[in-house]
Design a protein around this motif. Structure first.
Motif, PDB file in Angstrom:
ATOM      1  N   VAL A   1      36.112  -5.722  20.738  1.00  0.00           N
ATOM      2  CA  VAL A   1      36.020  -5.338  22.149  1.00  0.00           C
ATOM      3  C   VAL A   1      35.470  -3.916  22.327  1.00  0.00           C
ATOM      4  N   LYS A   2      35.712  -3.051  21.335  1.00  0.00           N
ATOM      5  CA  LYS A   2      35.177  -1.691  21.449  1.00  0.00           C
ATOM      6  C   LYS A   2      33.656  -1.709  21.320  1.00  0.00           C
TER       7      LYS A   2
ATOM      8  N   GLY B  91      32.337  -3.064  24.582  1.00  0.00           N
ATOM      9  CA  GLY B  91      32.415  -2.060  25.637  1.00  0.00           C
ATOM     10  C   GLY B  91      31.344  -0.989  25.488  1.00  0.00           C
TER      11      GLY B  91
ATOM     12  N   THR C 129      32.080  -8.854  30.947  1.00  0.00           N
ATOM     13  CA  THR C 129      33.288  -9.672  31.002  1.00  0.00           C
ATOM     14  C   THR C 129      33.178 -10.761  29.945  1.00  0.00           C
TER      15      THR C 129
ATOM     16  N   THR D 271      38.377 -11.334  30.507  1.00  0.00           N
ATOM     17  CA  THR D 271      38.700  -9.926  30.244  1.00  0.00           C
ATOM     18  C   THR D 271      37.486  -9.060  30.553  1.00  0.00           C
ATOM     19  N   HIS D 272      37.780  -7.818  30.890  1.00  0.00           N
ATOM     20  CA  HIS D 272      36.756  -6.872  31.324  1.00  0.00           C
ATOM     21  C   HIS D 272      36.698  -5.741  30.280  1.00  0.00           C
ATOM     22  N   HIS D 273      35.500  -5.328  29.925  1.00  0.00           N
ATOM     23  CA  HIS D 273      35.391  -4.340  28.837  1.00  0.00           C
ATOM     24  C   HIS D 273      34.553  -3.139  29.257  1.00  0.00           C
ATOM     25  N   ASP D 274      35.210  -1.992  29.316  1.00  0.00           N
ATOM     26  CA  ASP D 274      34.506  -0.758  29.680  1.00  0.00           C
ATOM     27  C   ASP D 274      34.252   0.100  28.457  1.00  0.00           C
TER      28      ASP D 274
ATOM     29  N   PRO E 185      34.657   2.387  25.588  1.00  0.00           N
ATOM     30  CA  PRO E 185      35.850   2.869  24.876  1.00  0.00           C
ATOM     31  C   PRO E 185      35.815   4.384  24.730  1.00  0.00           C
TER      32      PRO E 185
END
Lengths: 142, 314
Positions: free
Chosen positions: A65-66, A69, A76, A89-92, A94
């Motif tokens: 996920v990192k 992001g 998403t 899930t939403h990933h901004d 890191p």
């Protein structure tokens, strides 16, 4: 252009335009054995243009996920089973990333020493700073 | 405030109060250097110089010897196991077996961070490529403090190679914490400060100006920090030759400068300050070099946690 939905699988949506293939690359998705669709420059109300990655019949992909992001902030990840979205899930961006990207400064100690490549977020525009040499990495340098 | 056992890798490793404590101690050493002749008796400093150095290495060695301590080390990597391909991590771990603290200079940026992370003993960054040189910053700050009493509300001009000038990067970072400081950056376009230095100033809300014209900013400066265009940092000799004489400070250029201007230079100088400026009362670069030894004496004592009698601080 008509883009079919998938019965089961994973949809990575809201990828900024031009980064779909990088997402496939950074997530080490097995393109030899999986059905992968990369939709590029799809119309988006939020982004104007966006890329989408669809993985058919995959529901347990271990996504970094990192990395996601970092490459595709705001992306998403939706898991689809039998046409039903069972999670999203939403990933901004890191705050810190380790061993996802390498420092591009030829004078950085990471070019000669066996140490992890670590970057820290500078701001929300996607600028990152090398932990060792402070070299700034911009989103277009990923 | 406890500096014992800590490392100095970049200027913000110490708080302003800890810096003040070092400057106070350096001031006391300047007043009575003989009182400190046994402060580091029985202690050993390792100097690991992977790059040539005169001032920094000599000032560290002189500092340790004047404190009664001893020195081991190398002044060029060819005379050590580094030439066999040993990593920084392995070299520093080995050195820790023998020394109480280490000073490292290395051409790679971030090398001192790697060194410090692999040992318990204090490590001092004596210059890591074009990145940082925090003990030069201690020298620069001490010189200004002795003359002006503090750092707030100063207009500090930096002139020359601001891209590869590690002393510039460290000095600017140290100034980020002082109120009212204004930074003027004078350089050719190719030698402007790296992006991370600019990002630091923006995030700290520091006022700064970038220009190529030294003459128009000279009258407003309280401090002028001149740097050499460093041949060793260029991959291309042609670029070095084209840029090396971009700014030469002479008496004509400082004619309109303030009477209280301080001209600093980390040295060595090539031709960026004309020798005719040396006799001008605004030239502080040789005083600066002398202060470097005293502030390094203070630093060594603080990191080893010893008093002037050579006892461990509680």
């Amino acid at each position: 252009m008509q883009i079919d939905s998938i019965d089961s699988g994973i949809v990575i949506d809201h990828i900024r335009a031009g980064f779909g293939l990088k997402v496939v690359d950074y997530l080490n998705i097995d393109t030899d054995n999986q059905t992968v669709a990369v939709i590029m420059n799809a119309a988006s109300k939020k982004l104007g243009r966006k890329d989408i990655v669809k993985l058919e019949n995959v529901t347990d992909l271990d996504i970094d996920v990192k990395a996601l992001g970092l490459i595709a902030p705001g992306a998403t990840v939706s898991v689809i089973q039998n046409h039903q979205k069972i999670s999203k899930t939403h990933h901004d961006l890191p705050k810190r990333v380790k061993n996802i990207v390498k420092c591009k400064n030829p004078r950085c100690v990471t070019s000669i020493e066996a140490v992890p490549h670590i970057f820290h977020k500078v701001n929300d525009s996607g600028m990152y700073r090398c932990e060792y040499c402070d070299h700034i990495l911009r989103p277009n340098e990923l | 405030m406890e500096l014992k056992g800590r490392s100095l890798i970049e200027p913000l490793d110490f708080s302003p109060e800890e810096m003040d404590m070092l400057f106070d101690l350096a001031g006391q050493i300047i007043q009575n250097p003989d009182d400190y002749a046994d402060a580091c008796k029985g202690k050993l400093l390792a100097t690991l110089f992977y790059e040539p150095s005169t001032r920094t290495r000599f000032s560290f060695e002189a500092a340790m010897l004047r404190l009664g301590g001893q020195i081991i080390g190398f002044s060029e990597p060819g005379s050590s196991s580094v030439s066999k391909g040993e990593s920084i991590a392995d070299t520093i771990r080995t050195v820790e077996c023998y020394a109480d603290l280490a000073v490292i200079r290395h051409p790679k940026e971030g090398s001192a961070t790697v060194a410090a992370r692999n040992v318990e003993m204090p490590v001092i960054n004596a210059g890591d490529g074009g990145h940082h040189h925090p003990t030069q910053t201690l020298t620069d700050l001490l010189t200004i403090r002795l003359e002006k009493g503090g750092f707030e509300n100063l207009t500090v001009g930096f002139c020359g190679d601001l891209k590869f000038g590690r002393t510039v990067h460290s000095f600017i970072r140290a100034l980020l914490r002082y109120k009212g400081v204004k930074i003027i950056l004078v350089s050719p376009d190719e030698l402007r400060v790296p992006e991370y230095v600019r990002a630091d100033m923006v995030s700290a809300g520091m006022e700064f100006v970038e220009t190529t014209n030294i003459q128009e900013v000279m009258p407003g400066l309280d401090v002028l920090y001149v740097t050499r265009v460093q041949r060793e940092r260029f991959f291309n000799e042609e670029d070095y030759i084209r840029l090396k004489d971009s700014y030469i400070i002479d008496l004509a250029k400082i004619k309109n400068a303030k009477k209280e201007l301080m001209i600093l230079h980390p040295l060595p100088r090539v031709n960026e300050i004309s020798p005719e400026v040396d006799a001008d009362p605004r030239a502080f670069y040789f005083k600066q070099a002398k202060n470097g030894m005293f502030v390094r004496m203070a630093l060594i004592m603080a990191l080893l946690g010893v008093t002037k009698e050579g006892e461990s601080c509680k």
